[in-house]
Design a protein around this motif. Structure first.
Motif, PDB file in Angstrom:
ATOM      1  N   GLU A 353     -82.613  37.562   6.113  1.00  0.00           N
ATOM      2  CA  GLU A 353     -83.638  38.084   6.936  1.00  0.00           C
ATOM      3  C   GLU A 353     -82.993  38.057   8.321  1.00  0.00           C
ATOM      4  O   GLU A 353     -81.815  37.491   8.494  1.00  0.00           O
ATOM      5  N   MET A 575     -84.538  44.041   9.597  1.00  0.00           N
ATOM      6  CA  MET A 575     -85.354  43.039   8.621  1.00  0.00           C
ATOM      7  C   MET A 575     -86.060  41.882   9.125  1.00  0.00           C
ATOM      8  O   MET A 575     -85.821  40.617   9.138  1.00  0.00           O
ATOM      9  N   HIS A 595     -88.747  50.690  11.558  1.00  0.00           N
ATOM     10  CA  HIS A 595     -88.935  50.601  10.025  1.00  0.00           C
ATOM     11  C   HIS A 595     -88.491  49.278   9.587  1.00  0.00           C
ATOM     12  O   HIS A 595     -87.322  48.776   9.763  1.00  0.00           O
ATOM     13  N   THR A 596     -89.348  48.509   9.151  1.00  0.00           N
ATOM     14  CA  THR A 596     -89.160  47.054   8.752  1.00  0.00           C
ATOM     15  C   THR A 596     -89.376  46.518   7.413  1.00  0.00           C
ATOM     16  O   THR A 596     -90.091  47.321   6.720  1.00  0.00           O
ATOM     17  N   ALA A 597     -88.533  45.514   6.970  1.00  0.00           N
ATOM     18  CA  ALA A 597     -88.997  44.989   5.580  1.00  0.00           C
ATOM     19  C   ALA A 597     -88.312  43.631   5.696  1.00  0.00           C
ATOM     20  O   ALA A 597     -87.534  43.126   6.443  1.00  0.00           O
ATOM     21  N   ARG A 599     -88.116  41.003   2.901  1.00  0.00           N
ATOM     22  CA  ARG A 599     -88.183  40.959   1.259  1.00  0.00           C
ATOM     23  C   ARG A 599     -87.029  40.067   0.614  1.00  0.00           C
ATOM     24  O   ARG A 599     -87.083  39.643  -0.450  1.00  0.00           O
ATOM     25  N   PHE A 603     -81.479  46.191   3.186  1.00  0.00           N
ATOM     26  CA  PHE A 603     -82.330  47.542   2.914  1.00  0.00           C
ATOM     27  C   PHE A 603     -81.211  48.212   1.900  1.00  0.00           C
ATOM     28  O   PHE A 603     -79.873  47.946   1.714  1.00  0.00           O
ATOM     29  N   GLU A 607     -83.704  53.902   0.151  1.00  0.00           N
ATOM     30  CA  GLU A 607     -84.705  53.780   1.038  1.00  0.00           C
ATOM     31  C   GLU A 607     -84.826  54.087   2.406  1.00  0.00           C
ATOM     32  O   GLU A 607     -85.463  54.769   3.067  1.00  0.00           O
TER      33      GLU A 607
END
Length: 701
Positions: A353, A575, A595-597, A599, A603, A607
């Motif tokens: 992260e 992230m 643009h966020t993730a 998980r 990335f 995507e």
């Protein structure tokens, strides 16, 4: 028997998956080492559970290792594997969704028992029920074959079964024409005191290779040619090891003994492990009882004239905050390495992260600015570690280096630099008094500042005539005496801020080949690889997009605002929930698109291709000039196993630059210009009337 056909490929993505006790990380690491020795470019993604030994045969216990290797430059570990080696039903179920259609599955059929199938919710055996018809399935009794191959060894069946990962490694080594010599040497070193175990592993490795040669299950083997690389000596390196080597190199180039105070924490522990084996280079490692003690050791070492370093992850950074604040107040050089992981609290210890950026910037009481920098790739961790030491020692400040789990555990080829080409980081300690007292006698004032860097002198305790006082209570400017004067506190606060703002960093370089892009994709840290791969694909499809990458986060490059305002839209993948975007909006008043993730995974290029293409469509001033269709968002890192691969990433790969060159923007900046703000601030403060508390100074670069 006729020789089997050998087919040329340009790239392959393989994922080894099994129980956390099946040795998948070791298997992947050995396959990676042999691949690096052959000269392929590569990128890896280890993925394992936080538990030391999760319940056997369950989905939470699955451990995997993904490797992407090619005959050209690669930027990511691959969006989707071409080959999945599944050692049990849990490994198959946990990873099947990622495997591209038409890919290959190599499964250990011995482990697909009714009991193991039931643990993961399979009502029927997927190897037999036709549910895997979209993939090429090789159902092999890997465990039974391994046990049979080791029939002459005086080991229990369970001990023999443990060698099945070596059998699988041997089989995949034949399939992709990897040598075995390096792994044999590794095993001989690892099990030199256990000859029976050594023999069993060597036999299983060779048996797997010969099985590939003789079985009818595999009619074709594959070759991947070496990638073009600049001349030099290369090795495969992970981000954590590169960080450790960078710190030791900086210690040698600065002449400062390295002292590491660290409490073991995932995913940063390998830095401690690596440095503990390098005592011959003047390295002292102390495994502290807790995170706070680790930070105190590093700061105390800095006070004593050493290179003080502490390593941690997000939870530990929070605990170290007070000591880092003390480092800001005492203005001592200190390097804090935060290998970020999923949070909050314990969070996802083994997953990646980028969510500690705001904590690094502001996670201390009071106005407590520190320098913050971030590497862009595993090999770049070496360069950034050296840069952290340069900034810390030049400006007498704590520096936070933000790595993350993806960089720390991932690996890539690294060209070992020539020592003569590395920067000299010589530190000048104070040796003589720099002031006179009220009686006219020479004395030492610890807060007399360098007019360009605003750094205070660094005096080693015990130096005759340089006795001085340091601590957390505010100090008087110059003398360093304890001071509660409001005007002095305002002055010292602004001086500390101006010192950080004036740190010499290179301008933000922009990759905009056409010069007419409307959209800038801006990243930081480990997003460099996925963003670069996505931008390649978009450009290959005829779209114009610019790219830039921040390695300096505090202070940011002086031209950052100008770069941001140059484009209709700025797109920032990260992230976290948009932390860099928040900083950019607040600092430069530019409405960046985030643009966020979060998980726990990096990335994928596919995507980012999709979301960047949408941003391009929204940013275009002339809708009629838009392409009739968006670029294909087929994953950047997927390709058929059975055919040569034609992929965007192979477009003009050029020469594989060493990481420290490939991942850094060119530096072309006037050194005096980088100091302008700091000098201006110092001049204003010098001219300020003592009684005025309202005088302000610029503190941004």
């Amino acid at each position: 028997m006729s020789a089997k056909q050998v087919q040329q490929l340009d790239r392959v993505v393989i994922r080894f998956a099994g129980d956390s006790g099946d040795g998948m990380q070791l298997t992947g690491d050995r396959f990676t080492s042999e691949t690096a020795a052959l000269g392929n470019d590569l990128s890896t993604l280890p993925n394992f559970p936080a538990e030391i030994r999760a319940p056997q045969g369950t989905l939470p216990g699955v451990s995997s290792f993904q490797l992407h290797f090619a005959d050209h430059s690669v930027m990511t570990p691959g969006d989707a594997p071409d080959v999945l080696v599944a050692m049990n039903p849990a490994a198959l179920k946990a990873n099947l969704a990622d495997l591209r259609r038409g890919g290959t599955i190599i499964a250990d059929s011995d482990e697909f028992t009714r009991r193991n199938l039931g643990k993961v919710g399979y009502g029927a055996n997927p190897l037999d029920d036709g549910s895997l018809e979209s993939w090429h399935v090789h159902s092999l009794p890997l465990t039974s074959i391994t046990v049979e191959a080791l029939s002459d060894f005086d080991l229990t069946r369970k001990e023999k079964e443990r060698a099945k990962n070596m059998f699988a490694l041997g089989l995949l080594s034949w399939l992709y024409t990897r040598p075995l010599e390096g792994t044999r040497a590794f095993l001989k070193a690892k099990f030199s005191r256990k000859p029976e175990v050594l023999g069993a592993n060597l036999t299983a490795l060779t048996a797997g290779y010969h099985y590939g040669e003789t079985t009818e299950d595999f009619a074709i083997s594959y070759e991947i040619a070496p990638a073009p690389m600049a001349p030099g000596r290369y090795r495969n390196i992970t981000g954590n090891i590169a960080t450790a080597y960078g710190l030791v190199t900086a210690s040698q180039r600065s002449g400062l003994p390295l002292v590491l105070g660290s409490y073991p924490i995932t995913p940063a522990s390998d830095i401690l492990h690596t440095l503990s084996g390098l005592k011959r280079y003047g390295v002292t490692t102390i495994q502290a009882e807790d995170e706070i003690a680790g930070a105190g050791i590093a700061l105390g070492a800095a006070f004593g004239g050493s290179l003080g370093v502490t390593t941690t992850s997000g939870p530990g950074l929070a605990l170290k905050a007070e000591t880092i604040g003390l480092g800001v107040s005492t203005e001592l050089p200190m390097v804090i390495i935060d290998v970020q992981r999923g949070g909050p609290s314990t969070g996802l210890p083994t997953k990646t992260e980028q969510a500690d950026l705001l904590q690094a910037m502001y996670g201390r009481n009071g106005e407590s600015p520190v320098a913050v920098i971030a590497p862009s790739s595993p090999s770049d961790c070496f360069t950034i570690a050296m840069e952290a030491v340069r900034v810390a020692t030049t400006y007498r400040t704590p520096v936070i280096l933000l790595s993350d789990g993806y960089l720390a555990n991932g690996s890539e080829p690294w060209r070992i630099p020539d020592v003569a080409d590395l920067p000299q980081l010589t530190v000048d300690f104070a040796t003589d008094p720099n002031a006179v007292d009220g009686k006219g006698n020479p004395t030492f004032h610890p807060y007399v500042r360098d007019p360009k860097t605003l750094a205070r002198p660094w005096a080693v305790p015990g130096t005759a005539g340089l006795e001085h006082r340091l601590g957390g209570i505010e100090k008087a400017d110059g003398t360093g005496n304890i001071s509660y004067d409001p005007d002095n506190h305002d002055r010292m606060t602004r001086l500390r801020a101006a010192k950080i703002a004036g740190i010499d960093v290179p301008d933000l370089a922009v990759d905009d080949p056409s010069g007419d892009a409307d959209v800038l994709v801006l990243g930081w840290g480990s997003t460099f690889g996925p963003i670069s791969a996505a931008v390649r694909q978009l450009r290959a499809s005829g779209l114009s997009v610019a790219q830039a990458h921040l390695r300096y986060l505090n202070p940011m490059p002086a031209n950052t605002g100008e770069v941001l305002r140059r484009y209709r839209k700025v797109f920032v993948p990260e992230m976290n929930m948009g932390q860099l975007a928040l900083l950019l909006r607040g600092t430069y008043l530019v409405d960046v698109q985030s643009h966020t993730a979060v998980r726990g995974l990096p990335f994928t290029s596919a995507e980012l291709v999709e979301v960047i293409a949408e941003a391009l469509a929204d940013a275009s001033p002339e809708p009629e000039s838009q392409p009739e269709s968006q670029p294909e968002s087929e994953p950047e890192d997927t390709a058929p196993v059975s055919a040569p691969i034609d992929h965007d990433e192979s477009i003009d790969p050029g020469v594989h630059e060493p990481a420290e060159q490939m991942h850094q923007p060119p530096v072309d900046v006037d050194p005096d210009e980088a100091k302008q703000t700091a000098e201006h601030t110092a001049a204003e403060l010098e001219d300020r009337p003592t009684g005025s508390a309202k005088t302000t100074a610029s503190t941004s670069a």
